[in-house]
Motif scaffolding. Structure first.
Motif, short mmCIF file in Angstrom:
data_model
loop_
_atom_site.label_atom_id
_atom_site.label_comp_id
_atom_site.label_asym_id
_atom_site.label_seq_id
_atom_site.Cartn_x
_atom_site.Cartn_y
_atom_site.Cartn_z
N GLU A 86 15.54 -6.09 25.89
CA GLU A 86 14.99 -7.37 26.35
C GLU A 86 14.30 -8.14 25.23
O GLU A 86 13.76 -9.22 25.46
CB GLU A 86 14.00 -7.12 27.49
CG GLU A 86 14.66 -6.57 28.75
CD GLU A 86 13.66 -6.40 29.88
OE1 GLU A 86 12.63 -7.09 29.88
OE2 GLU A 86 13.93 -5.57 30.76
N ILE A 87 14.30 -7.60 24.02
CA ILE A 87 13.63 -8.25 22.89
C ILE A 87 14.62 -9.14 22.16
O ILE A 87 15.74 -8.73 21.86
CB ILE A 87 13.05 -7.20 21.92
CG1 ILE A 87 12.05 -6.29 22.65
CG2 ILE A 87 12.39 -7.89 20.73
CD1 ILE A 87 11.59 -5.11 21.84
N TYR A 89 15.48 -11.39 18.78
CA TYR A 89 15.18 -11.58 17.36
C TYR A 89 15.94 -12.81 16.87
O TYR A 89 17.13 -12.93 17.10
CB TYR A 89 15.63 -10.37 16.54
CG TYR A 89 14.90 -9.10 16.87
CD1 TYR A 89 13.75 -8.74 16.17
CD2 TYR A 89 15.36 -8.25 17.88
CE1 TYR A 89 13.08 -7.57 16.47
CE2 TYR A 89 14.68 -7.08 18.19
CZ TYR A 89 13.55 -6.75 17.48
OH TYR A 89 12.88 -5.60 17.78
N VAL A 104 10.25 -13.19 16.82
CA VAL A 104 10.50 -12.16 17.82
C VAL A 104 9.88 -12.61 19.15
O VAL A 104 8.74 -13.07 19.18
CB VAL A 104 9.90 -10.80 17.39
CG1 VAL A 104 10.18 -9.73 18.44
CG2 VAL A 104 10.43 -10.38 16.03
N THR A 105 10.65 -12.46 20.22
CA THR A 105 10.13 -12.75 21.56
C THR A 105 10.18 -11.47 22.37
O THR A 105 11.26 -10.92 22.61
CB THR A 105 10.96 -13.86 22.24
OG1 THR A 105 10.98 -15.01 21.40
CG2 THR A 105 10.35 -14.23 23.59
N LEU A 106 8.99 -10.99 22.74
CA LEU A 106 8.88 -9.82 23.61
C LEU A 106 8.76 -10.32 25.04
O LEU A 106 8.02 -11.28 25.30
CB LEU A 106 7.65 -8.99 23.25
CG LEU A 106 7.58 -8.43 21.83
CD1 LEU A 106 6.24 -7.76 21.59
CD2 LEU A 106 8.71 -7.45 21.59
N ASN A 109 5.28 -8.64 30.33
CA ASN A 109 5.10 -7.27 30.78
C ASN A 109 3.73 -7.16 31.45
O ASN A 109 2.74 -6.82 30.79
CB ASN A 109 5.22 -6.29 29.60
CG ASN A 109 5.18 -4.84 30.05
OD1 ASN A 109 4.99 -4.54 31.23
ND2 ASN A 109 5.36 -3.95 29.11
N LEU A 135 -0.39 -9.81 22.53
CA LEU A 135 0.39 -8.68 22.02
C LEU A 135 -0.47 -7.42 21.98
O LEU A 135 -1.57 -7.42 21.42
CB LEU A 135 0.89 -8.99 20.60
CG LEU A 135 1.60 -7.85 19.87
CD1 LEU A 135 2.97 -7.60 20.49
CD2 LEU A 135 1.74 -8.17 18.39
N SER A 163 3.97 -4.46 22.65
CA SER A 163 4.32 -4.91 24.00
C SER A 163 3.54 -6.18 24.32
O SER A 163 2.42 -6.37 23.82
CB SER A 163 3.97 -3.83 25.02
OG SER A 163 4.17 -4.31 26.34
N ALA A 164 4.13 -7.03 25.17
CA ALA A 164 3.38 -8.14 25.73
C ALA A 164 2.38 -7.56 26.72
O ALA A 164 2.61 -6.47 27.27
CB ALA A 164 4.33 -9.11 26.44
N PRO A 169 5.65 -14.08 28.05
CA PRO A 169 6.20 -13.39 26.87
C PRO A 169 5.28 -13.55 25.67
O PRO A 169 4.35 -14.35 25.67
CB PRO A 169 7.54 -14.09 26.64
CG PRO A 169 7.33 -15.46 27.21
CD PRO A 169 6.38 -15.31 28.36
#
Length: 192
Positions: A86-87, A89, A104-106, A109, A135, A163-164, A169
């Motif tokens: 789900e990440i 780049y 980067v988009t996390l 969560n 983050l 992790s978020a 995000p």
């Protein structure tokens, strides 16, 4: 040679001659090229050719690359997007760069603040800058939460996990050096 580069040869020769504190008469004597021809060449009124440029370059102790401007390559980076799970780049540096830069988009969560970390280890050094979101960074036995505008730097041989921590995000910049070299920001020490 592109036409614009040809137009710049004369002014570049003049600049190098002046840097060497040499007069047109002195350069003429050394090269055997008349001072009037040299003057016209420097003013862009005479087209450069190898018969003129090579002896001038020798007299001024220059390489031809010093005289003939090279076209600058396109500085834009071909951006690619890649998903790993789900990440997301997005590349921000050329593949040939000694350091790799990514946006980067996390994913969001909501359980990120309490999730059980699954740390990873690999060679390198990483610098992170949070653009948006919160983050959670677990590094060895330390844990920190970073918000927008905050940065972290660490040796990736230490167990680490990201992790978020919330409904939204996390977007961040990641600069990674595969050689493991530290990335230093040049800044003045804080005033006391």
């Amino acid at each position: 040679m592109p036409e614009n580069s040809v137009k710049l040869v004369g002014p570049r020769l003049k600049s190098w001659r002046e840097k060497r504190s040499m007069t047109l008469a002195e350069l003429s004597r050394i090269t055997g090229i008349s001072a009037s021809t040299l003057s016209r060449l420097e003013a862009g009124k005479r087209a450069p050719n190898l018969e003129l440029v090579v002896p001038i370059a020798r007299a001024l102790r220059l390489e031809l690359d010093d005289i003939v401007p090279q076209a600058a390559p396109d500085p834009r980076v071909a951006r690619t997007k890649k998903r790993v799970g789900e990440i997301q780049y997005e590349t921000l540096s050329p593949e040939s760069s000694p350091v790799q830069t990514y946006k980067v988009t996390l994913p969001a969560n909501p359980d990120g603040a309490t999730a059980v970390p699954d740390p990873r280890v690999h060679d390198g050094h990483e610098w992170l800058y949070v653009l948006s979101g919160r983050l959670r960074l677990v590094l060895g036995d330390q844990e920190v939460t970073l918000g927008p505008g905050e940065a972290a730097e660490f040796d990736t041989r230490l167990p680490h996990w990201l992790s978020a921590t919330g409904a939204g995000p996390v977007e961040m910049l990641s600069i990674f050096s595969k050689e493991g070299k530290r990335i230093h920001l040049r800044a003045r020490p804080a005033a006391k």
